[in-house]
Scaffold this motif. Structure first.
Motif, PDB file in Angstrom:
ATOM      1  N   TRP A  31       0.807  -1.218   0.000  1.00  0.00           N
ATOM      2  CA  TRP A  31       0.000   0.000   0.000  1.00  0.00           C
ATOM      3  C   TRP A  31       0.843   1.273   0.000  1.00  0.00           C
ATOM      4  CZ3 TRP A  31       0.013   3.777   3.814  1.00  0.00           C
ATOM      5  CH2 TRP A  31       0.745   3.480   4.971  1.00  0.00           C
ATOM      6  N   GLN A  96      -6.886  -9.416   6.656  1.00  0.00           N
ATOM      7  CA  GLN A  96      -6.245  -8.127   6.936  1.00  0.00           C
ATOM      8  C   GLN A  96      -7.246  -7.179   7.582  1.00  0.00           C
ATOM      9  OE1 GLN A  96      -2.979  -7.464   5.711  1.00  0.00           O
ATOM     10  NE2 GLN A  96      -2.706  -8.984   4.112  1.00  0.00           N
ATOM     11  N   TRP A 154     -17.543   2.820   5.661  1.00  0.00           N
ATOM     12  CA  TRP A 154     -17.315   2.545   4.246  1.00  0.00           C
ATOM     13  C   TRP A 154     -18.336   3.326   3.409  1.00  0.00           C
ATOM     14  CZ3 TRP A 154     -12.948   0.113   3.130  1.00  0.00           C
ATOM     15  CH2 TRP A 154     -12.419  -0.817   4.029  1.00  0.00           C
ATOM     16  N   ARG A 223      -6.226   1.270   1.714  1.00  0.00           N
ATOM     17  CA  ARG A 223      -5.276   0.282   2.213  1.00  0.00           C
ATOM     18  C   ARG A 223      -6.046  -0.964   2.652  1.00  0.00           C
ATOM     19  NH1 ARG A 223      -1.215   0.989   7.480  1.00  0.00           N
ATOM     20  NH2 ARG A 223      -0.474  -1.191   7.479  1.00  0.00           N
ATOM     21  N   TYR A 224      -5.467  -2.113   2.369  1.00  0.00           N
ATOM     22  CA  TYR A 224      -6.047  -3.372   2.829  1.00  0.00           C
ATOM     23  C   TYR A 224      -4.926  -4.149   3.519  1.00  0.00           C
ATOM     24  CZ  TYR A 224      -9.001  -7.529   2.945  1.00  0.00           C
ATOM     25  OH  TYR A 224      -9.763  -8.601   3.366  1.00  0.00           O
ATOM     26  N   TYR A 228      -3.366  -2.775  -1.133  1.00  0.00           N
ATOM     27  CA  TYR A 228      -4.363  -1.728  -1.357  1.00  0.00           C
ATOM     28  C   TYR A 228      -5.329  -2.199  -2.437  1.00  0.00           C
ATOM     29  CZ  TYR A 228      -2.264  -0.166  -5.810  1.00  0.00           C
ATOM     30  OH  TYR A 228      -1.808  -0.087  -7.107  1.00  0.00           O
ATOM     31  N   LEU A 231     -12.996  -1.721  -3.348  1.00  0.00           N
ATOM     32  CA  LEU A 231     -13.938  -2.662  -2.761  1.00  0.00           C
ATOM     33  C   LEU A 231     -15.331  -2.440  -3.337  1.00  0.00           C
ATOM     34  CD1 LEU A 231     -11.951  -1.466  -0.186  1.00  0.00           C
ATOM     35  CD2 LEU A 231     -12.828  -3.583   0.761  1.00  0.00           C
ATOM     36  N   ILE A 277     -13.061  -7.413  -2.861  1.00  0.00           N
ATOM     37  CA  ILE A 277     -11.962  -6.477  -3.066  1.00  0.00           C
ATOM     38  C   ILE A 277     -11.176  -6.829  -4.319  1.00  0.00           C
ATOM     39  CG2 ILE A 277     -10.354  -7.800  -1.581  1.00  0.00           C
ATOM     40  CD1 ILE A 277      -9.229  -4.962  -0.774  1.00  0.00           C
ATOM     41  N   LEU A 279      -7.409  -6.249  -5.507  1.00  0.00           N
ATOM     42  CA  LEU A 279      -6.098  -5.867  -4.994  1.00  0.00           C
ATOM     43  C   LEU A 279      -5.221  -5.354  -6.130  1.00  0.00           C
ATOM     44  CD1 LEU A 279      -5.376  -8.762  -2.453  1.00  0.00           C
ATOM     45  CD2 LEU A 279      -6.104  -6.418  -1.947  1.00  0.00           C
ATOM     46  N   GLU A 338      -5.309   0.116   9.175  1.00  0.00           N
ATOM     47  CA  GLU A 338      -5.079  -0.850   8.101  1.00  0.00           C
ATOM     48  C   GLU A 338      -6.037  -0.675   6.921  1.00  0.00           C
ATOM     49  OE1 GLU A 338      -3.559  -4.968   9.241  1.00  0.00           O
ATOM     50  OE2 GLU A 338      -4.688  -4.388  11.031  1.00  0.00           O
ATOM     51  N   HIS A 339      -6.977   0.272   7.044  1.00  0.00           N
ATOM     52  CA  HIS A 339      -7.870   0.580   5.923  1.00  0.00           C
ATOM     53  C   HIS A 339      -7.802   2.068   5.588  1.00  0.00           C
ATOM     54  CE1 HIS A 339      -9.256  -3.453   6.010  1.00  0.00           C
ATOM     55  NE2 HIS A 339      -9.874  -3.347   7.163  1.00  0.00           N
TER      56      HIS A 339
END
Length: 379
Positions: A31, A96, A154, A223-224, A228, A231, A277, A279, A338-339
């Motif tokens: 990410w 994650q 979200w 970010r995942y 990243y 979604l 998601i 990626l 982390e997101h």
């Protein structure tokens, strides 16, 4: 295939270029790899200018309706409670952030809404949105705190890209919207004169159909955990794919037809979505700074990470709707480290969402907040 029956993806495909083709790969990019984000020196000043313009549009809405709204997604169509369940057999690379524990279940609340900044009749075509707050999320937050009873917000739209592209384009479009606030037709004419006219008009060519059948996309990158991605939420139930669920708004329908249809559906049916998601594997093919690029599913296939389900309920409870409008504060930056949201559009949201909430609270003499317990939300 008629224009009104095209899917959101087909409409965008017909008008917008996808990211450059690339082979599918499981070599996911970190990410924070070089080139994933590129912050320009003048971002802060442009964020301030855009927020000022959006606050002025909020003021204009107040002058029309004697009530302040958020800067966008003005018209609610339904507010529903449900659950998000992480996929039980989630592959290791997808474990994650809030999805770290396979099978874990969270309470959620979501709001369906028309995306435009005007309080329009449902006969007006345009993008539709779904915002969702997930409760009981633990871990390090973006504000550096660790909260065992935190939330993750979200935001989704039914177009897989956002026509605002970047800060420069956003500033230009917001100024046009303000200058032509009382004349949407004139705004449309001026957008037609732009070099990116097809892009600007694409979201307004989406099918104006029952919201229960729509897929929804984050449009921008997040970010995942280590990686990243983009979604999305995708309908799973047969009931969400019937002719009734896909019916198109007609001119003879009431101005509230979209909320009416949701209320009718949720009276006896559940809704279920696959949370998925894409990626990223390349800053060229999967950019974050140009949010108008649709990530090609052939190069970045969607992978299942969770199921979101809403049981039968009153989707237009006035108590719940009013609570959301007056008390709920959401932001892409309210959630886990982390997101973290990525790209200039998301960095802008950190600033303008806070300014929008402040303006709404000042006019309505309200006190919106990051509600931490779904039990605080009326049934």
């Amino acid at each position: 295939m008629t224009e009104s029956l095209k899917s959101a993806a087909q409409v965008v495909k017909d008008t917008i270029s996808y990211g450059k083709p690339a082979p599918a790969s499981d070599q996911y990019l970190r990410w924070n790899a070089p080139g994933v984000e590129e912050i320009k020196a003048d971002e802060e000043s442009k964020q301030h200018e855009i927020a000022n313009v959006m606050n002025q549009m909020q003021q204009k809405n107040f002058e029309k309706h004697r009530r302040a709204f958020t800067a966008t997604h003005v018209k609610p169509q339904g507010v529903v409670k449900g659950t998000l369940t992480v996929k039980p057999d989630l592959p290791k690379h997808l474990q994650q952030g809030m999805f770290a524990v396979p099978g874990k279940k969270f309470d959620v609340i979501a709001r369906y809404a028309n995306e435009p900044y005007l309080l329009q009749s449902d006969q007006e075509r345009g993008p539709r949105g779904l915002s969702m707050k997930v409760f009981g999320v633990s871990g390090k937050k973006l504000d550096d705190s660790i909260n065992e009873h935190g939330t993750q917000d979200w935001f989704f739209n039914n177009a897989p890209m956002i026509e605002l592209t970047d800060l420069d384009t956003t500033l230009e479009i917001m100024k046009l919207r303000l200058e032509n606030f009382d004349s949407p037709n004139m705004l449309g004419t001026k957008l037609t004169l732009r070099t990116d006219a097809m892009k600007q008009h694409a979201p307004y060519q989406l099918p104006n159909t029952n919201l229960i059948s729509h897929s929804f996309y984050t449009q921008s990158a997040f970010r995942y955990g280590e990686y990243y991605g983009h979604l999305g939420l995708f309908p799973l139930l047969d009931e969400q794919a019937t002719e009734e669920a896909k019916r198109t708004v007609k001119s003879s329908d009431p101005e509230t037809v979209l909320s009416d249809w949701l209320q009718e559906y949720f009276r006896t049916h559940s809704a279920r979505y696959a949370f998925r998601i894409q990626l990223g594997t390349s800053t060229v093919h999967h950019p974050t700074e140009d949010a108008s690029v649709v990530w090609d599913q052939a190069t970045a296939p969607y992978q299942d990470i969770a199921i979101v389900e809403f049981p039968p309920q009153d989707s237009f409870s006035h108590q719940r709707r009013l609570f959301w409008d007056m008390k709920m504060k959401l932001s892409p930056w309210s959630g886990m480290l982390e997101h973290q949201p990525l790209g200039s559009i998301n960095r802008l949201r950190k600033y303008v969402y806070a300014r929008s909430a402040k303006k709404r609270d000042e006019i309505n003499v309200g006190s919106s907040q990051n509600v931490l317990d779904i039990g605080d939300v009326p049934d």
